[in-house]
Motif scaffolding. Structure first.
Motif, PDB file in Angstrom:
ATOM      1  N   VAL B  79       0.839  -1.208   0.000  1.00 17.26           N
ATOM      2  CA  VAL B  79       0.000   0.000   0.000  1.00 17.26           C
ATOM      3  C   VAL B  79       0.876   1.261   0.000  1.00 17.26           C
ATOM      4  O   VAL B  79       0.637   2.204  -0.753  1.00 17.26           O
ATOM      5  N   LEU B  80       1.914   1.257   0.817  1.00 15.92           N
ATOM      6  CA  LEU B  80       2.777   2.436   0.870  1.00 15.92           C
ATOM      7  C   LEU B  80       3.575   2.625  -0.410  1.00 15.92           C
ATOM      8  O   LEU B  80       3.807   3.762  -0.845  1.00 15.92           O
ATOM      9  N   ILE B  81       4.007   1.523  -1.008  1.00 12.62           N
ATOM     10  CA  ILE B  81       4.747   1.628  -2.269  1.00 12.62           C
ATOM     11  C   ILE B  81       3.843   2.211  -3.350  1.00 12.62           C
ATOM     12  O   ILE B  81       4.255   3.083  -4.139  1.00 12.62           O
ATOM     13  N   VAL B  82       2.586   1.764  -3.397  1.00 12.57           N
ATOM     14  CA  VAL B  82       1.634   2.322  -4.359  1.00 12.57           C
ATOM     15  C   VAL B  82       1.431   3.812  -4.084  1.00 12.57           C
ATOM     16  O   VAL B  82       1.401   4.630  -5.012  1.00 12.57           O
ATOM     17  N   SER B  83       1.331   4.167  -2.793  1.00 10.63           N
ATOM     18  CA  SER B  83       1.122   5.588  -2.472  1.00 10.63           C
ATOM     19  C   SER B  83       2.331   6.421  -2.892  1.00 10.63           C
ATOM     20  O   SER B  83       2.180   7.577  -3.274  1.00 10.63           O
ATOM     21  N   SER B  84       3.530   5.840  -2.812  1.00 11.15           N
ATOM     22  CA  SER B  84       4.721   6.546  -3.283  1.00 11.15           C
ATOM     23  C   SER B  84       4.646   6.770  -4.783  1.00 11.15           C
ATOM     24  O   SER B  84       5.039   7.830  -5.287  1.00 11.15           O
ATOM     25  N   LEU B  85       4.138   5.764  -5.505  1.00  7.95           N
ATOM     26  CA  LEU B  85       3.982   5.910  -6.958  1.00  7.95           C
ATOM     27  C   LEU B  85       3.004   7.033  -7.275  1.00  7.95           C
ATOM     28  O   LEU B  85       3.281   7.906  -8.111  1.00  7.95           O
ATOM     29  N   THR B  86       1.842   7.036  -6.602  1.00  6.36           N
ATOM     30  CA  THR B  86       0.852   8.077  -6.874  1.00  6.36           C
ATOM     31  C   THR B  86       1.404   9.450  -6.502  1.00  6.36           C
ATOM     32  O   THR B  86       1.113  10.447  -7.166  1.00  6.36           O
ATOM     33  N   MET B  87       2.218   9.515  -5.448  1.00  8.06           N
ATOM     34  CA  MET B  87       2.824  10.793  -5.062  1.00  8.06           C
ATOM     35  C   MET B  87       3.792  11.266  -6.137  1.00  8.06           C
ATOM     36  O   MET B  87       3.791  12.438  -6.517  1.00  8.06           O
ATOM     37  N   ALA B  88       4.624  10.345  -6.644  1.00 11.42           N
ATOM     38  CA  ALA B  88       5.575  10.705  -7.701  1.00 11.42           C
ATOM     39  C   ALA B  88       4.824  11.198  -8.939  1.00 11.42           C
ATOM     40  O   ALA B  88       5.247  12.152  -9.600  1.00 11.42           O
ATOM     41  N   LEU B  89       3.691  10.554  -9.237  1.00  5.54           N
ATOM     42  CA  LEU B  89       2.905  10.976 -10.395  1.00  5.54           C
ATOM     43  C   LEU B  89       2.247  12.330 -10.152  1.00  5.54           C
ATOM     44  O   LEU B  89       2.090  13.135 -11.077  1.00  5.54           O
ATOM     45  N   ALA B  90       1.883  12.604  -8.901  1.00  8.62           N
ATOM     46  CA  ALA B  90       1.335  13.934  -8.580  1.00  8.62           C
ATOM     47  C   ALA B  90       2.375  14.999  -8.890  1.00  8.62           C
ATOM     48  O   ALA B  90       2.066  16.027  -9.517  1.00  8.62           O
ATOM     49  N   VAL B  91       3.628  14.756  -8.479  1.00  6.64           N
ATOM     50  CA  VAL B  91       4.712  15.693  -8.765  1.00  6.64           C
ATOM     51  C   VAL B  91       4.883  15.835 -10.280  1.00  6.64           C
ATOM     52  O   VAL B  91       5.025  16.945 -10.812  1.00  6.64           O
ATOM     53  N   TYR B  92       4.826  14.702 -10.971  1.00  5.00           N
ATOM     54  CA  TYR B  92       4.953  14.708 -12.441  1.00  5.00           C
ATOM     55  C   TYR B  92       3.923  15.638 -13.068  1.00  5.00           C
ATOM     56  O   TYR B  92       4.246  16.481 -13.907  1.00  5.00           O
TER      57      TYR B  92
END
Lengths: 96, 310
Positions: B79-92
């Motif tokens: 779950v946290l790894i997925v949230s890191s991905l979504t966070m990185a995409l938010a920055v993108y």
């Protein structure tokens, strides 16, 4: 603008690496590696965790595309942590 | 005023102490990294405690770890790894100036962060149900050996008559009053001295062999001569478990607060390709919290899982 934009395929690839790392950690934890030498299980777990953390730092946190100064900050955190561990453990391990 | 600038006015987000947006962005990132370096030392203190007491009592730690729900721990990691991905995409998307996508991915990050906290709440509740608590709360006491006997009984194993009698006697007691505590401790100590328990959740025989093989000298002595105190070392594991995951959960809650603020400002259209530092540095914080969990999961949940494996 000089900022480097990491592309989506890169992000998804790193995500894949992280998930694979998690699965590997779990699988290796179930296998008795301590036959090889004591602490092998822990070493493997920590190596995988360190690799995962490095992936997050370099790509998700953009350190790979940042200045050397930021890289210095990242490395220094590990340095101070090692000092904490090394000196504290050397105290306890040398007690009679 | 920079001579090479094409604009008469600089970006409204540029603070007066910086020459240009690039320098401001770099300074902001360095400021956040300085904070994260401090956070590494903050968690580092607890990791140090873990390192020390695990090296002293490896089998007690393994016993405690075996009673954590590894599935929930693994789910939380994903779950946290997925949230890191979504966070990185938010920055993108903030870098591209896509406001809707930016907001969408911040919301997704918050959802996954909340799922993480929900699973942790379930885990904590489960620990309380089994009296695997770090210290006495509301009359509940840490009861390692007694819990183990209950589990053996639930597995359908035959348990000694005296143990059965002791368990029945204390069944009604959820909370312990002061007169009862002394009697309970005496009874528990008597049990510990005279009846050896399976200490690992797989309940196999051969636990004594595992202790012989893997425990430190101090631990071996404790296990065989004073098992109540050995049980206290398992309690130490739970102290560290609650302290580390509790501090981490606190950071998650703060992270959710930061995300809420970020969502609000992003929705108002504050971020674009020229200025999105807050998104970037909020991302740095979120990724750091993820990294802490990446280390917590194997160190807390995966100890001694290979006992009984070949």
């Amino acid at each position: 603008m000089s900022e480097h934009i990491v592309q989506k395929p890169t992000y998804f690839a790193i995500f894949g690496v992280l998930i694979v790392g998690t699965v590997l950690t779990y699988i290796f934890a179930l296998v008795d590696l301590d036959r090889i030498f004591t602490g092998a299980n822990t070493l493997v777990a920590l190596t995988i965790a360190f690799a995962k953390a490095t992936c997050v730092v370099l790509w998700f946190m953009h350190v790979k595309y940042s200045s050397r100064l930021i890289g210095l900050f990242v490395v220094s955190s590990i340095l101070w942590l090692i000092i904490l561990f090394a000196f504290t453990m050397s105290d306890y391990l040398t007690r009679r | 005023m920079s001579a090479h600038s094409e604009h008469a006015v600089h970006h409204p987000g540029l603070q007066h102490q910086f020459d240009n947006m690039e320098q401001q962005r770099e300074a902001g990132a360095i400021g956040m990294w300085a904070f994260l370096v401090q956070e590494v030392m903050f968690f580092g203190g607890l990791f140090m405690a873990y390192l020390l007491y695990r090296s002293k009592y490896p089998m007690a730690f393994a016993a405690g770890s075996n009673h954590l729900d590894v599935v929930m721990g693994a789910v939380n990691t994903v779950v946290l790894i997925v949230s890191s991905l979504t966070m990185a995409l938010a920055v993108y998307y903030s870098q591209l100036g896509n406001r809707k996508a930016l907001c969408g991915f911040i919301v997704l990050t918050m959802i996954f962060g909340s799922v993480f906290l929900g699973v942790k709440a379930i885990e904590y509740n489960d620990k309380f149900q089994h009296n695997l608590i770090p210290f006495e709360i509301g009359g509940l006491q840490f009861k390692w050996n007694e819990m183990q006997w209950h589990e053996a009984k639930n597995r359908g194993e035959k348990i000694p008559a005296e143990v059965e009698a002791y368990l029945k006697q204390h069944e009604a007691h959820g909370a312990a009053d002061s007169a009862d505590v002394a009697h309970t401790e005496e009874g528990a100590h008597h049990l510990d001295k005279n009846y050896k328990l399976p200490i690992y959740s797989n309940g196999k025989d051969g636990d004594k062999e595992l202790i012989e093989k893997h425990a430190t000298a101090t631990e071996k002595e404790l296990y065989f001569k004073d098992p109540t105190i050995w049980g206290k070392k398992v309690q130490l594991f739970y102290w560290i478990y609650f302290a580390m995951t509790g501090l981490h959960a606190l950071h998650m809650i703060v992270g959710l607060g930061i995300m809420a603020w970020l969502l609000w400002t992003a929705w108002k259209g504050r971020y674009g390709p020229e200025y999105h530092s807050p998104v970037e540095i909020s991302g740095l914080y979120w990724h750091f919290v993820d990294i802490v969990w990446i280390f917590l999961f194997p160190l807390l949940y995966l100890l001694g899982r290979h006992f009984g494996a070949h």
